[in-house]
Design a protein around this motif. Structure first.
Motif, PDB file in Angstrom:
ATOM      1  N   VAL A  40     -43.435  70.129  33.811  1.00  0.00           N
ATOM      2  CA  VAL A  40     -43.223  70.892  32.575  1.00  0.00           C
ATOM      3  C   VAL A  40     -43.426  69.987  31.359  1.00  0.00           C
ATOM      4  CG1 VAL A  40     -41.516  72.153  31.212  1.00  0.00           C
ATOM      5  CG2 VAL A  40     -41.751  72.624  33.651  1.00  0.00           C
ATOM      6  N   GLY A  41     -42.912  68.778  31.422  1.00  0.00           N
ATOM      7  CA  GLY A  41     -43.074  67.848  30.305  1.00  0.00           C
ATOM      8  C   GLY A  41     -44.527  67.536  30.018  1.00  0.00           C
ATOM      9  N   ARG A  42     -45.306  67.291  31.082  1.00  0.00           N
ATOM     10  CA  ARG A  42     -46.729  66.996  30.919  1.00  0.00           C
ATOM     11  C   ARG A  42     -47.468  68.169  30.278  1.00  0.00           C
ATOM     12  NH1 ARG A  42     -48.787  66.835  36.149  1.00  0.00           N
ATOM     13  NH2 ARG A  42     -49.824  68.789  35.800  1.00  0.00           N
ATOM     14  N   LEU A  43     -47.170  69.377  30.730  1.00  0.00           N
ATOM     15  CA  LEU A  43     -47.834  70.553  30.174  1.00  0.00           C
ATOM     16  C   LEU A  43     -47.389  70.814  28.731  1.00  0.00           C
ATOM     17  CD1 LEU A  43     -47.732  72.816  33.333  1.00  0.00           C
ATOM     18  CD2 LEU A  43     -49.688  71.557  32.436  1.00  0.00           C
ATOM     19  N   GLU A  44     -46.106  70.615  28.443  1.00  0.00           N
ATOM     20  CA  GLU A  44     -45.618  70.792  27.074  1.00  0.00           C
ATOM     21  C   GLU A  44     -46.282  69.801  26.120  1.00  0.00           C
ATOM     22  OE1 GLU A  44     -41.387  70.349  27.463  1.00  0.00           O
ATOM     23  OE2 GLU A  44     -41.080  72.520  27.504  1.00  0.00           O
ATOM     24  N   ARG A  45     -46.447  68.566  26.561  1.00  0.00           N
ATOM     25  CA  ARG A  45     -47.102  67.556  25.714  1.00  0.00           C
ATOM     26  C   ARG A  45     -48.532  67.961  25.402  1.00  0.00           C
ATOM     27  NH1 ARG A  45     -43.923  64.465  28.971  1.00  0.00           N
ATOM     28  NH2 ARG A  45     -45.588  63.916  30.436  1.00  0.00           N
ATOM     29  N   ARG A  46     -49.213  68.501  26.376  1.00  0.00           N
ATOM     30  CA  ARG A  46     -50.587  68.963  26.125  1.00  0.00           C
ATOM     31  C   ARG A  46     -50.599  70.071  25.079  1.00  0.00           C
ATOM     32  NH1 ARG A  46     -53.171  68.985  32.023  1.00  0.00           N
ATOM     33  NH2 ARG A  46     -53.674  66.787  32.045  1.00  0.00           N
ATOM     34  N   LEU A  47     -49.673  70.996  25.212  1.00  0.00           N
ATOM     35  CA  LEU A  47     -49.601  72.095  24.257  1.00  0.00           C
ATOM     36  C   LEU A  47     -49.248  71.562  22.870  1.00  0.00           C
ATOM     37  CD1 LEU A  47     -49.995  75.139  24.387  1.00  0.00           C
ATOM     38  CD2 LEU A  47     -47.535  75.383  24.654  1.00  0.00           C
ATOM     39  N   ASP A  48     -48.313  70.622  22.798  1.00  0.00           N
ATOM     40  CA  ASP A  48     -47.926  70.024  21.528  1.00  0.00           C
ATOM     41  C   ASP A  48     -49.093  69.299  20.866  1.00  0.00           C
ATOM     42  OD1 ASP A  48     -45.380  70.977  21.828  1.00  0.00           O
ATOM     43  OD2 ASP A  48     -44.525  69.064  22.490  1.00  0.00           O
ATOM     44  N   ARG A  49     -49.982  68.709  21.658  1.00  0.00           N
ATOM     45  CA  ARG A  49     -51.131  67.989  21.105  1.00  0.00           C
ATOM     46  C   ARG A  49     -52.236  68.939  20.669  1.00  0.00           C
ATOM     47  NH1 ARG A  49     -50.759  64.252  25.802  1.00  0.00           N
ATOM     48  NH2 ARG A  49     -52.493  65.451  26.610  1.00  0.00           N
ATOM     49  N   GLY A  50     -52.045  70.217  20.881  1.00  0.00           N
ATOM     50  CA  GLY A  50     -53.052  71.181  20.459  1.00  0.00           C
ATOM     51  C   GLY A  50     -54.142  71.417  21.476  1.00  0.00           C
ATOM     52  N   GLU A  51     -53.876  71.116  22.737  1.00  0.00           N
ATOM     53  CA  GLU A  51     -54.911  71.271  23.748  1.00  0.00           C
ATOM     54  C   GLU A  51     -55.117  72.718  24.179  1.00  0.00           C
ATOM     55  OE1 GLU A  51     -54.855  68.525  26.983  1.00  0.00           O
ATOM     56  OE2 GLU A  51     -54.482  66.830  25.654  1.00  0.00           O
ATOM     57  N   GLN A  52     -54.572  73.648  23.410  1.00  0.00           N
ATOM     58  CA  GLN A  52     -54.854  75.032  23.723  1.00  0.00           C
ATOM     59  C   GLN A  52     -56.172  75.466  23.092  1.00  0.00           C
ATOM     60  OE1 GLN A  52     -52.464  73.977  21.742  1.00  0.00           O
ATOM     61  NE2 GLN A  52     -52.065  75.344  20.061  1.00  0.00           N
ATOM     62  N   CYS A  53     -56.823  74.570  22.316  1.00  0.00           N
ATOM     63  CA  CYS A  53     -58.103  74.914  21.716  1.00  0.00           C
ATOM     64  C   CYS A  53     -59.134  75.124  22.827  1.00  0.00           C
ATOM     65  CB  CYS A  53     -58.564  73.853  20.730  1.00  0.00           C
ATOM     66  SG  CYS A  53     -59.094  72.322  21.511  1.00  0.00           S
ATOM     67  N   LEU A  54     -60.139  75.873  22.548  1.00  0.00           N
ATOM     68  CA  LEU A  54     -61.123  76.269  23.548  1.00  0.00           C
ATOM     69  C   LEU A  54     -61.797  75.079  24.226  1.00  0.00           C
ATOM     70  CD1 LEU A  54     -62.560  78.550  24.955  1.00  0.00           C
ATOM     71  CD2 LEU A  54     -64.196  78.606  23.076  1.00  0.00           C
ATOM     72  N   ALA A  55     -62.233  74.097  23.460  1.00  0.00           N
ATOM     73  CA  ALA A  55     -62.939  72.952  24.050  1.00  0.00           C
ATOM     74  C   ALA A  55     -62.050  72.193  25.018  1.00  0.00           C
ATOM     75  CB  ALA A  55     -63.444  72.020  22.948  1.00  0.00           C
ATOM     76  N   ALA A  56     -60.806  71.960  24.637  1.00  0.00           N
ATOM     77  CA  ALA A  56     -59.886  71.237  25.508  1.00  0.00           C
ATOM     78  C   ALA A  56     -59.572  72.045  26.757  1.00  0.00           C
ATOM     79  CB  ALA A  56     -58.599  70.893  24.755  1.00  0.00           C
ATOM     80  N   ARG A  57     -59.384  73.343  26.598  1.00  0.00           N
ATOM     81  CA  ARG A  57     -59.113  74.182  27.771  1.00  0.00           C
ATOM     82  C   ARG A  57     -60.289  74.161  28.725  1.00  0.00           C
ATOM     83  NH1 ARG A  57     -56.814  78.959  24.665  1.00  0.00           N
ATOM     84  NH2 ARG A  57     -58.992  79.455  24.704  1.00  0.00           N
ATOM     85  N   CYS A  58     -61.499  74.255  28.200  1.00  0.00           N
ATOM     86  CA  CYS A  58     -62.687  74.243  29.063  1.00  0.00           C
ATOM     87  C   CYS A  58     -62.770  72.939  29.848  1.00  0.00           C
ATOM     88  CB  CYS A  58     -63.950  74.447  28.236  1.00  0.00           C
ATOM     89  SG  CYS A  58     -64.128  76.124  27.605  1.00  0.00           S
ATOM     90  N   ALA A  59     -62.495  71.828  29.186  1.00  0.00           N
ATOM     91  CA  ALA A  59     -62.528  70.534  29.865  1.00  0.00           C
ATOM     92  C   ALA A  59     -61.463  70.472  30.955  1.00  0.00           C
ATOM     93  CB  ALA A  59     -62.335  69.403  28.857  1.00  0.00           C
ATOM     94  N   GLN A  60     -60.277  70.956  30.662  1.00  0.00           N
ATOM     95  CA  GLN A  60     -59.199  70.940  31.644  1.00  0.00           C
ATOM     96  C   GLN A  60     -59.512  71.861  32.815  1.00  0.00           C
ATOM     97  OE1 GLN A  60     -57.875  67.961  30.328  1.00  0.00           O
ATOM     98  NE2 GLN A  60     -56.470  68.809  31.806  1.00  0.00           N
ATOM     99  N   VAL A  61     -60.105  73.007  32.546  1.00  0.00           N
ATOM    100  CA  VAL A  61     -60.468  73.935  33.619  1.00  0.00           C
ATOM    101  C   VAL A  61     -61.480  73.278  34.547  1.00  0.00           C
ATOM    102  CG1 VAL A  61     -61.733  76.071  34.127  1.00  0.00           C
ATOM    103  CG2 VAL A  61     -59.897  76.083  32.442  1.00  0.00           C
ATOM    104  N   GLU A  62     -62.499  72.684  33.979  1.00  0.00           N
ATOM    105  CA  GLU A  62     -63.520  72.032  34.806  1.00  0.00           C
ATOM    106  C   GLU A  62     -62.916  70.918  35.651  1.00  0.00           C
ATOM    107  OE1 GLU A  62     -66.644  72.961  35.381  1.00  0.00           O
ATOM    108  OE2 GLU A  62     -66.385  74.654  34.019  1.00  0.00           O
ATOM    109  N   HIS A  63     -62.047  70.136  35.043  1.00  0.00           N
ATOM    110  CA  HIS A  63     -61.419  69.020  35.760  1.00  0.00           C
ATOM    111  C   HIS A  63     -60.532  69.540  36.900  1.00  0.00           C
ATOM    112  CE1 HIS A  63     -59.283  65.546  36.915  1.00  0.00           C
ATOM    113  NE2 HIS A  63     -58.433  65.458  35.942  1.00  0.00           N
ATOM    114  N   ALA A  64     -59.648  70.488  36.598  1.00  0.00           N
ATOM    115  CA  ALA A  64     -58.727  71.017  37.613  1.00  0.00           C
ATOM    116  C   ALA A  64     -59.487  71.773  38.698  1.00  0.00           C
ATOM    117  CB  ALA A  64     -57.676  71.910  36.964  1.00  0.00           C
ATOM    118  N   ALA A  65     -60.467  72.585  38.299  1.00  0.00           N
ATOM    119  CA  ALA A  65     -61.239  73.343  39.287  1.00  0.00           C
ATOM    120  C   ALA A  65     -62.010  72.405  40.198  1.00  0.00           C
ATOM    121  CB  ALA A  65     -62.189  74.312  38.584  1.00  0.00           C
ATOM    122  N   GLY A  66     -62.514  71.312  39.642  1.00  0.00           N
ATOM    123  CA  GLY A  66     -63.254  70.347  40.437  1.00  0.00           C
ATOM    124  C   GLY A  66     -62.408  69.650  41.494  1.00  0.00           C
ATOM    125  N   ALA A  67     -61.101  69.633  41.291  1.00  0.00           N
ATOM    126  CA  ALA A  67     -60.186  68.996  42.252  1.00  0.00           C
ATOM    127  C   ALA A  67     -59.892  69.899  43.448  1.00  0.00           C
ATOM    128  CB  ALA A  67     -58.880  68.615  41.553  1.00  0.00           C
TER     129      ALA A  67
END
Length: 154
Positions: free
Chosen positions: A72-99
């Motif tokens: 929860v802390g890791r995900l909250e930090r991402r949200l706090d850093r503004g990683e809900q923007c489209l570019a960051a989400r796309c990068a995270q999706v590709e990374h997580a999906a690739g795993a």
């Protein structure tokens, strides 16, 4: 008072599959579920409740409070850093999906993202676009995605 969702999204996690998942797979599936939850830029009480129940279902009965706090802390930090923007989400999706190498785990990730997007009983274009992009990143065909969305269990 926090609202709980009327959807039992955690029921989408089959025990048999959960028992075979590696920690990296669990982390990637949780990350994708979280991104689906936050894909419209809002985190409603119902969505948080659904995510926590899903997280506990994926982590299993032997999870520790420290592991839950860490995720929860890791995900909250991402949200706090503004990683809900489209570019960051796309990068995270590709990374997580690739795993996610196993078909059953990719399908679970899709199904959980789909039900998480519905957990507040509101739908919108941002959530639809996210889930569709995730489907493509996970290499799941449209017909199979439709079957997963309609199925009670993966």
């Amino acid at each position: 008072m926090a609202k709980t969702t009327r959807l039992h999204v955690e029921c989408a996690v089959p025990e048999k599959l959960r028992a075979t998942m590696k920690p990296a797979e669990v982390d990637a599936v949780l990350e994708l579920a979280f991104l689906a939850t936050a894909s419209d830029g809002l985190l409603r009480d119902e969505e948080i409740d659904a995510f926590v129940r899903t997280m506990l279902a994926l982590l299993g009965p032997r999870t520790t409070p420290a592991r839950v706090r860490g995720i929860v802390g890791r995900l909250e930090r991402r949200l706090d850093r503004g990683e809900q923007c489209l570019a960051a989400r796309c990068a995270q999706v590709e990374h997580a999906a690739g795993a996610l190498r196993r078909k059953a785990v990719r399908e679970l990730a899709y199904k959980l993202a789909y039900v998480m997007s519905l957990s507040d009983l509101r739908t919108n274009a941002a959530e639809f676009v996210f889930v569709e992009g995730l489907r493509e990143a996970l290499h799941i065909g449209e017909e199979r995605a439709s079957d997963l969305a309609e199925a009670r269990r993966v």
